[in-house]
Design an enzyme around this catalytic site. Structure first.
Site, PDB file in Angstrom:
ATOM      1  N   TYR A   1       0.284  25.798 -22.973  1.00 44.75           N
ATOM      2  CA  TYR A   1       0.002  24.855 -21.878  1.00 44.75           C
ATOM      3  C   TYR A   1       0.501  25.330 -20.515  1.00 44.75           C
ATOM      4  O   TYR A   1      -0.264  25.427 -19.550  1.00 44.75           O
ATOM      5  CB  TYR A   1       0.643  23.512 -22.223  1.00 44.75           C
ATOM      6  CG  TYR A   1       0.530  22.442 -21.177  1.00 44.75           C
ATOM      7  CD1 TYR A   1      -0.661  21.733 -21.006  1.00 44.75           C
ATOM      8  CD2 TYR A   1       1.624  22.098 -20.373  1.00 44.75           C
ATOM      9  CE1 TYR A   1      -0.763  20.724 -20.053  1.00 44.75           C
ATOM     10  CE2 TYR A   1       1.529  21.090 -19.427  1.00 44.75           C
ATOM     11  CZ  TYR A   1       0.344  20.402 -19.270  1.00 44.75           C
ATOM     12  OH  TYR A   1       0.247  19.410 -18.326  1.00 44.75           O
TER      13      TYR A   1
ATOM     14  N   LYS B   1      -1.068  25.972 -16.377  1.00 45.76           N
ATOM     15  CA  LYS B   1      -0.649  25.198 -15.214  1.00 45.76           C
ATOM     16  C   LYS B   1      -0.088  26.117 -14.125  1.00 45.76           C
ATOM     17  O   LYS B   1      -0.245  25.854 -12.933  1.00 45.76           O
ATOM     18  CB  LYS B   1       0.386  24.140 -15.631  1.00 45.76           C
ATOM     19  CG  LYS B   1      -0.193  23.015 -16.485  1.00 45.76           C
ATOM     20  CD  LYS B   1      -1.253  22.229 -15.725  1.00 45.76           C
ATOM     21  CE  LYS B   1      -1.721  20.997 -16.491  1.00 45.76           C
ATOM     22  NZ  LYS B   1      -2.706  20.198 -15.732  1.00 45.76           N
TER      23      LYS B   1
END
Length: 315
Positions: free
Chosen positions: A165, A169
């Protein structure tokens, strides 16, 4: 700080807006008089979102529409934007809010190929292709619009559990920094938002796979309600702020990792940097110590899962 901006009377295009931050952002834009086009995959959730949008309109002239598209491909993003613009004579949106994305925290050694590919698609590609399509249309039509990307506090720092993840980002920050510079050529404004954890359906879903040590590290965190985060986001965009943070901790991490990213008040940045010089180092030591203490428990967990029984080169 850039120029002040108001969504009233503008066409705002919001992705990932069938729930969570995206929906709350769309609702607040409607309350401020914007026409809003909402894009997501789930048709049923979109229909429910449209009902909420309609109950929050302040003028019958506002155009509120929903579109179901897969934005993880260039073709899907292009088609979605084109469909949303047809109601406006093909004119590019005045602002594009790219809120789509989801997290699936897992241990790196347990992650599958699909885990990594899925996070690349749902986080990075959905933002990349939509911003690419929007920037081209705005540039061709000489629309001095806005493109707003949504990263995370985990786009400024990271720790155990977020190997699929957090890198995506971080990538959004790199994309935003680049677009902020390049799109000056066309008078297009770029913003990036770094929200902390939020109480959303996505947050509930990610907790189903989140490792115990990750939950332990986060136990002192204070997730935000998505409507509060959306208000911070819109305030930043309206004020012309490039890098928008929603809470104290994120502001500290942002100040200590800002490098050449555009920044606002130098005095405020310096204060948060000084706090970060001591606070971030102490936080990192604490996190690392917690992980080391967890090592034996983690070893037992992997044995129970049969991790060590698989061939060395097994996927």
């Amino acid at each position: 700080m850039g120029q002040k901006w108001s969504p009233k009377g503008k066409h705002c295009y919001v992705t990932g807006a069938s729930q969570g931050l995206g929906l709350c952002t769309a609702l607040q834009l409607v309350r401020e008089g914007a026409s809003v086009s909402v894009v997501a995959r789930d048709r049923a959730k979109l229909e429910a979102a449209l009902t909420q949008l309609e109950t929050n309109r302040i003028s019958p002239s506002q155009k509120l529409t929903i579109y179901s598209y897969d934005l993880s491909t260039a073709a899907g993003a292009q088609q979605a934007l084109q469909a949303a613009c047809e109601l406006f004579g093909g004119q590019a949106p005045d602002a594009v809010f790219l809120c789509a994305g989801a997290s699936r925290p897992v241990f790196f050694v347990e992650a599958t190929e699909d885990d990594f590919k899925g996070q690349i698609e749902t986080i990075y590609y959905t933002a990349l292709w939509s911003s690419w399509a929007a920037a081209k249309l705005m540039a061709r039509q000489k629309v001095h619009g806005k493109i707003v990307l949504v990263s995370s506090t985990l786009g400024l720092m990271s720790f155990v559990g977020y190997s699929a993840y957090a890198p995506m980002k971080f990538a959004l920050r790199g994309l935003a920094d680049t677009l902020y510079s390049e799109l000056l050529l066309y008078g297009i404004g770029v913003h990036i938002f770094f929200p902390c954890g939020m109480f959303t359906p996505g947050f509930e879903e990610e907790n189903k796979t989140k490792p115990g040590i990750t939950k332990k590290i986060e136990e002192e965190d204070h997730p935000m309600q998505p409507d509060v985060a959306a208000a911070v986001l819109l305030k930043g965009v309206k004020n012309g702020t490039y890098s928008i943070a929603a809470d104290f901790n994120t502001k500290v991490f942002r100040a200590t990792t800002q490098s050449s990213s555009p920044y606002g008040n130098l005095a405020v940045k310096f204060i948060f940097e000084v706090i970060g010089w001591f606070g971030v180092a102490a936080w990192r030591r604490g996190v690392d110590n917690s992980i080391r203490k967890y090592a034996s428990e983690h070893d037992a967990y992997l044995k129970q899962k049969g991790f060590f029984d698989k061939p060395p080169h097994a996927a």
